[in-house]
Design a protein around this motif. Structure first.
Motif, PDB file in Angstrom:
ATOM      1  N   TYR A 184       0.827  -1.207   0.000  1.00 19.97           N
ATOM      2  CA  TYR A 184       0.000   0.000   0.000  1.00 19.97           C
ATOM      3  C   TYR A 184       0.866   1.264   0.000  1.00 19.97           C
ATOM      4  O   TYR A 184       0.565   2.248  -0.694  1.00 19.97           O
ATOM      5  CB  TYR A 184      -0.946  -0.004   1.193  1.00 19.97           C
TER       6      TYR A 184
ATOM      7  N   LEU B  33       0.678   4.117  -2.791  1.00 28.46           N
ATOM      8  CA  LEU B  33       0.432   5.510  -2.423  1.00 28.46           C
ATOM      9  C   LEU B  33       1.489   6.430  -3.029  1.00 28.46           C
ATOM     10  O   LEU B  33       1.178   7.494  -3.575  1.00 28.46           O
ATOM     11  CB  LEU B  33       0.406   5.642  -0.903  1.00 28.46           C
TER      12      LEU B  33
ATOM     13  N   SER C  75       0.984   6.758  -6.732  1.00 31.99           N
ATOM     14  CA  SER C  75      -0.187   7.556  -7.099  1.00 31.99           C
ATOM     15  C   SER C  75       0.160   9.039  -7.213  1.00 31.99           C
ATOM     16  O   SER C  75      -0.560   9.794  -7.881  1.00 31.99           O
ATOM     17  CB  SER C  75      -1.308   7.356  -6.079  1.00 31.99           C
TER      18      SER C  75
ATOM     19  N   LEU D 141      -5.596   2.440  -6.101  1.00 31.99           N
ATOM     20  CA  LEU D 141      -5.068   2.075  -4.786  1.00 31.99           C
ATOM     21  C   LEU D 141      -5.785   0.808  -4.340  1.00 31.99           C
ATOM     22  O   LEU D 141      -6.811   0.842  -3.670  1.00 31.99           O
ATOM     23  CB  LEU D 141      -5.286   3.214  -3.790  1.00 31.99           C
TER      24      LEU D 141
ATOM     25  N   TRP E  63      -5.012  -1.516  -2.211  1.00 28.34           N
ATOM     26  CA  TRP E  63      -4.984  -1.886  -0.792  1.00 28.34           C
ATOM     27  C   TRP E  63      -5.502  -0.788   0.131  1.00 28.34           C
ATOM     28  O   TRP E  63      -5.373  -0.904   1.352  1.00 28.34           O
ATOM     29  CB  TRP E  63      -3.556  -2.280  -0.388  1.00 28.34           C
ATOM     30  N   ARG E  64      -6.108   0.249  -0.432  1.00 30.87           N
ATOM     31  CA  ARG E  64      -6.673   1.302   0.406  1.00 30.87           C
ATOM     32  C   ARG E  64      -7.795   0.730   1.289  1.00 30.87           C
ATOM     33  O   ARG E  64      -8.611  -0.063   0.853  1.00 30.87           O
ATOM     34  CB  ARG E  64      -7.226   2.432  -0.466  1.00 30.87           C
ATOM     35  N   ASP E  65      -7.820   1.132   2.550  1.00 30.15           N
ATOM     36  CA  ASP E  65      -8.856   0.729   3.512  1.00 30.15           C
ATOM     37  C   ASP E  65      -8.846  -0.756   3.846  1.00 30.15           C
ATOM     38  O   ASP E  65      -9.842  -1.287   4.352  1.00 30.15           O
ATOM     39  CB  ASP E  65     -10.253   1.115   3.008  1.00 30.15           C
TER      40      ASP E  65
END
Length: 407
Positions: free
Chosen positions: A235, A239, A242, A250, A252-254
Motif C-alpha cells: 500500500y 500511495l 499515485s 489504490l 490496498w486502500r482501507d
C-alpha cells in the motif's frame, strides 16, 4: 516432480510433490479447457476508424434507443476473449425490426460492420448480424485467464490429495461431478477473477495462502501478521506511485485496518488448533455455489440438476446464455448458501461418514467467508479460527488479483 514457486509479491512459497505419472493421470481424468491458442484474436483497439470488420462475437446486451431527432437505433454490447466491445446499429432501412427476433433468440453472431471512434472510444457500427447456431468454444468469446490451466489443475489436485479421508473423498466427488463447469467458471462478474478460469485460479490462490499459514509458519497468527506487513508495504508503494500517476488504482486502500480487526477477532479462539482438512475443504466449496449464481455461454445445468433432481428444468434449458451475468434464479439464493447445499450433496453422493462437528465447521466457513453481513456473510461474524482464516485468505486473494499483471 517438485513444483516450486512463489505467490503474493513473491512472499508465499508454492511447493508441492507430484510425479509426472500422477500429473498425467490428473489431466486425463480432469482435462483443462481447450484454449483457442494460435487462432485469430480480434481486438478493436488494434483497428483504425473506418476499418471493416467481420468477426465472431457474443452479444451481451442490446437496447433500443432514440437519437436526439427521435430516430431509433440499437445500442449493443458484444464480447470476445479480448474484452467488451460497444456497438450500435442504425435503423436506416428497418434493420431493428428485421433483427429483433434474432437478437431475442441467439447470443452468438458473425458481426459485419465498420469501426467508429468518438472521443478516443472505439466501437462498431453494425451493418449485418448473422446468427451462429452451432456450439462455440466459450474461450473464443469471453476473456480467460492467461495462466497455465494445466498447472493450476495439477496444483489443485496435489492439494486435494494431501487431505485425509473422508475430506479428500468429498472434495474429489465434487470435482468428479462438476469439473467441467468448475474449471471454466469465472469467480465474479466484476472486481476480481471475472473471466473464464477465474474460479479455479481463485480457489488455488486461497489454498496457497492457507498452506502458508498452516504449513510454512510456526503459528497461524504470526503468519497473518506477516501477511499484513506485506500488504502495508504494498500500500505504501501504491500511495507513492499515485503521486506520480494520479489515476493509479489504490488496491490496498482501507484494507489494513480490516485485516487487523479480523486478526484481533481470532483472539477469542486462540486456544483452538486450526484443522487443515476442514479449511482446505471449505476453500474448495466456498465459491463453488457460483456455478449456480453466475451464468455465461456454455455453462451447464449440472449443479442445478444435482441439487434439484426432480425439478422441471424447462425454463433453465430455454435460457439464452451470453456473457458473464447473474443467473436470475441463482441470485435468489446466492453462492454462499449454494456452497453449503453442494457440500451436503457431495457428502450424500460419496456416502462417507463425517462427524456432525466437522460438517458444521465446514458449513460455517462457507457461510462466513465474506466476513461481514454487509459484505454478504450469512452469519454475523466468524465463530471459529478456521472461519476467520477463510475470510482473511479470501479477502487477500481477491484484492491481490487486481495487482497482478498476468491474471
Amino acid at each position: 516432480m517438485t513444483a516450486q514457486g512463489h505467490y503474493f509479491y513473491q512472499f508465499i512459497p508454492v511447493s508441492y510433490q507430484l510425479t509426472e505419472s500422477d500429473k498425467q493421470k490428473i489431466l486425463t481424468q480432469f482435462p483443462s479447457p481447450t484454449l483457442p491458442t494460435g487462432e485469430h484474436f480480434f481486438s478493436i483497439q488494434e483497428k483504425e476508424k473506418g476499418d471493416f470488420i467481420n468477426e465472431l462475437l457474443l452479444l451481451n446486451e442490446s437496447e433500443t434507443k432514440l437519437t436526439k431527432t427521435n430516430k431509433q437505433f440499437l445500442k449493443m454490447s458484444f464480447s470476445n476473449n479480448a474484452g467488451i466491445i460497444q456497438a450500435k446499429m442504425w435503423d436506416n432501412n428497418g434493420e431493428i425490426a428485421a433483427n429483433k427476433s434474432l437478437i431475442e433468440q441467439y447470443s452468438i453472431f458473425q458481426v459485419q460492420g465498420m469501426v467508429d471512434e468518438f472521443k478516443g472510444n472505439k466501437s462498431i457500427t453494425v451493418n449485418r448480424l448473422e446468427p451462429v447456431k452451432e456450439d462455440i468454444n466459450p474461450f473464443k468469446l469471453l476473456p480467460y485467464t492467461n495462466q497455465d490451466l494445466d498447472e493450476l489443475t495439477t496444483e489443485l489436485f496435489s492439494y486435494l490429495y494431501e487431505l485425509e479421508k473422508p475430506y479428500q473423498t468429498i472434495c474429489l466427488q465434487a470435482m468428479n461431478e462438476l469439473w467441467q463447469d468448475f474449471s471454466t467458471a469465472p469467480a465474479a462478474k466484476g472486481f476480481h477473477h471475472n473471466y473464464l478460469g477465474g474460479l479455479l485460479k481463485h480457489t488455488v490462490g486461497l489454498m496457497r495462502f492457507a498452506r502458508y499459514i498452516l504449513k510454512f509458519e510456526d503459528h497461524p497468527i504470526q503468519a497473518l501478521i506477516k501477511l499484513v506487513s506485506v500488504v502495508e508495504k504494498a500500500y505504501k508503494n501504491e500511495l507513492w506511485q499515485s503521486y506520480q500517476a494520479p489515476n493509479a488504482k489504490l488496491i490496498w486502500r482501507d484494507t489494513v485496518d480490516h485485516l487487523y480487526h479480523m486478526i484481533e477477532g481470532t483472539k477469542d479462539y486462540q486456544e483452538q488448533t486450526p484443522n487443515y482438512d476442514v479449511l482446505l475443504t471449505s476453500i474448495l466449496f466456498h465459491d463453488i455455489g457460483k456455478l449456480c449464481e453466475y451464468d455465461y455461454t456454455s455453462r451447464s445445468a449440472k449443479a442445478f440438476e444435482l441439487l434439484y433432481p426432480t425439478a422441471d428444468m424447462t425454463n433453465l434449458q430455454n435460457n439464452k446464455q451470453a456473457g458473464i451475468a447473474m443467473d436470475p434464479l441463482g441470485v435468489l439464493i446466492g453462492h454462499i448458501p449454494y456452497g453449503v447445499m453442494l457440500f451436503n450433496k457431495m457428502m450424500e453422493l460419496s456416502k462417507v461418514q463425517l462427524s456432525l462437528t466437522s460438517i458444521h465447521a465446514i458449513s460455517h466457513c462457507i457461510l462466513c467467508h465474506h466476513g461481514l453481513p454487509e459484505w454478504g456473510s450469512a452469519v454475523r461474524k466468524p465463530q471459529s479460527l478456521e472461519g476467520y482464516l477463510i475470510h482473511i485468505v479470501d479477502y487477500l486473494d481477491s484484492r491481490y488479483e487486481n495487482t497482478e499483471t498476468t491474471k
